[in-house]
Design an enzyme around this catalytic site. Sequence first.
Site, PDB file in Angstrom:
ATOM      1  N   LYS A   1      25.590  -0.901 -13.140  1.00 15.76           N
ATOM      2  CA  LYS A   1      25.287   0.049 -12.075  1.00 15.76           C
ATOM      3  C   LYS A   1      25.087   1.451 -12.648  1.00 15.76           C
ATOM      4  O   LYS A   1      24.211   2.196 -12.208  1.00 15.76           O
ATOM      5  CB  LYS A   1      26.408   0.066 -11.039  1.00 15.76           C
ATOM      6  CG  LYS A   1      26.569  -1.223 -10.242  1.00 15.76           C
ATOM      7  CD  LYS A   1      25.359  -1.515  -9.368  1.00 15.76           C
ATOM      8  CE  LYS A   1      25.242  -0.576  -8.195  1.00 15.76           C
ATOM      9  NZ  LYS A   1      24.062  -0.912  -7.341  1.00 15.76           N
TER      10      LYS A   1
ATOM     11  N   HIS B   1      31.597  -4.885 -16.695  1.00 15.55           N
ATOM     12  CA  HIS B   1      30.187  -5.224 -16.902  1.00 15.55           C
ATOM     13  C   HIS B   1      29.338  -4.829 -15.691  1.00 15.55           C
ATOM     14  O   HIS B   1      28.211  -4.367 -15.832  1.00 15.55           O
ATOM     15  CB  HIS B   1      30.024  -6.722 -17.195  1.00 15.55           C
ATOM     16  CG  HIS B   1      30.581  -7.619 -16.143  1.00 15.55           C
ATOM     17  ND1 HIS B   1      31.942  -7.798 -15.957  1.00 15.55           N
ATOM     18  CD2 HIS B   1      29.985  -8.387 -15.205  1.00 15.55           C
ATOM     19  CE1 HIS B   1      32.142  -8.649 -14.965  1.00 15.55           C
ATOM     20  NE2 HIS B   1      30.974  -9.012 -14.486  1.00 15.55           N
ATOM     21  N   TYR B   2      29.917  -4.982 -14.504  1.00  9.95           N
ATOM     22  CA  TYR B   2      29.221  -4.609 -13.269  1.00  9.95           C
ATOM     23  C   TYR B   2      29.067  -3.091 -13.171  1.00  9.95           C
ATOM     24  O   TYR B   2      27.981  -2.579 -12.891  1.00  9.95           O
ATOM     25  CB  TYR B   2      30.000  -5.147 -12.070  1.00  9.95           C
ATOM     26  CG  TYR B   2      29.553  -4.630 -10.727  1.00  9.95           C
ATOM     27  CD1 TYR B   2      28.350  -5.051 -10.162  1.00  9.95           C
ATOM     28  CD2 TYR B   2      30.336  -3.726 -10.009  1.00  9.95           C
ATOM     29  CE1 TYR B   2      27.930  -4.583  -8.921  1.00  9.95           C
ATOM     30  CE2 TYR B   2      29.927  -3.252  -8.759  1.00  9.95           C
ATOM     31  CZ  TYR B   2      28.726  -3.689  -8.229  1.00  9.95           C
ATOM     32  OH  TYR B   2      28.323  -3.208  -6.999  1.00  9.95           O
ATOM     33  N   LEU B   3      30.157  -2.365 -13.414  1.00 13.12           N
ATOM     34  CA  LEU B   3      30.113  -0.904 -13.343  1.00 13.12           C
ATOM     35  C   LEU B   3      29.160  -0.332 -14.387  1.00 13.12           C
ATOM     36  O   LEU B   3      28.447   0.646 -14.121  1.00 13.12           O
ATOM     37  CB  LEU B   3      31.521  -0.329 -13.539  1.00 13.12           C
ATOM     38  CG  LEU B   3      32.543  -0.657 -12.449  1.00 13.12           C
ATOM     39  CD1 LEU B   3      33.920  -0.134 -12.854  1.00 13.12           C
ATOM     40  CD2 LEU B   3      32.117  -0.072 -11.106  1.00 13.12           C
TER      41      LEU B   3
END
Length: 216
Positions: A134, A129-131
């Site tokens: 970003k 979810h973070y990648l």
Amino acid sequence: MTNQKQQTLIIGAHGKTGQIVCDLLKDSKTYQPVAMIRNKDQEDFFQKKGIKTVLGDLEKDFDSAFEGIDRVVFAAGSGGSTGKDKTITVDQDGAKKSIEHAKKHGVQKYVMLSAMGTENPDPDSDIHHYLKAKHNADEYLKASGVHYTIVRPGALIDKSGSNKIEAAKHLNKKGEISRENVALTLVEVLESGVASNAYFDILDGSEPIAEAVSSF
């Protein structure tokens, strides 16, 4: 052409990497760091170092933080471990808003601290979810028309920097890099003619940073 220092907004200034960037720039003959802080109680930390501050919260309206700003370093991040909601509001939407503010205020260059693995986020990764967030922010920056450089480091570690890295558009391997080397790279690419509208991966390596980024 004047000798006035370039006002450089550091978003995420109170984070580990952001603090190093601020410290590097406060001794610069070219750039004047402006630390964007979320809370008033963080102001004293920077003022004791002689670093200017401006209030701004990525989850709210922070357009005023860009007044008089020439360049931007986006070093904020949820770290990927705070849950999906934070990655959307900070890493994705907060970054997108900052890009729009940069465009509105005529910022000369926007340097984005991203992460390796954002181009094709691994769906099985614990920080997918973070990648993904970003990645969306990076793509938004590329399409914005704002002059940019996107720096994508490997796993960040807390150790002294060597001022030497390995850099490539795609390194195609995992590895580590000191936060100080990341900060040194972010500062190196602030110059308009360095890594212009480019993106690349970095790890600790053996090539001086200035040489490593000069080919992009």
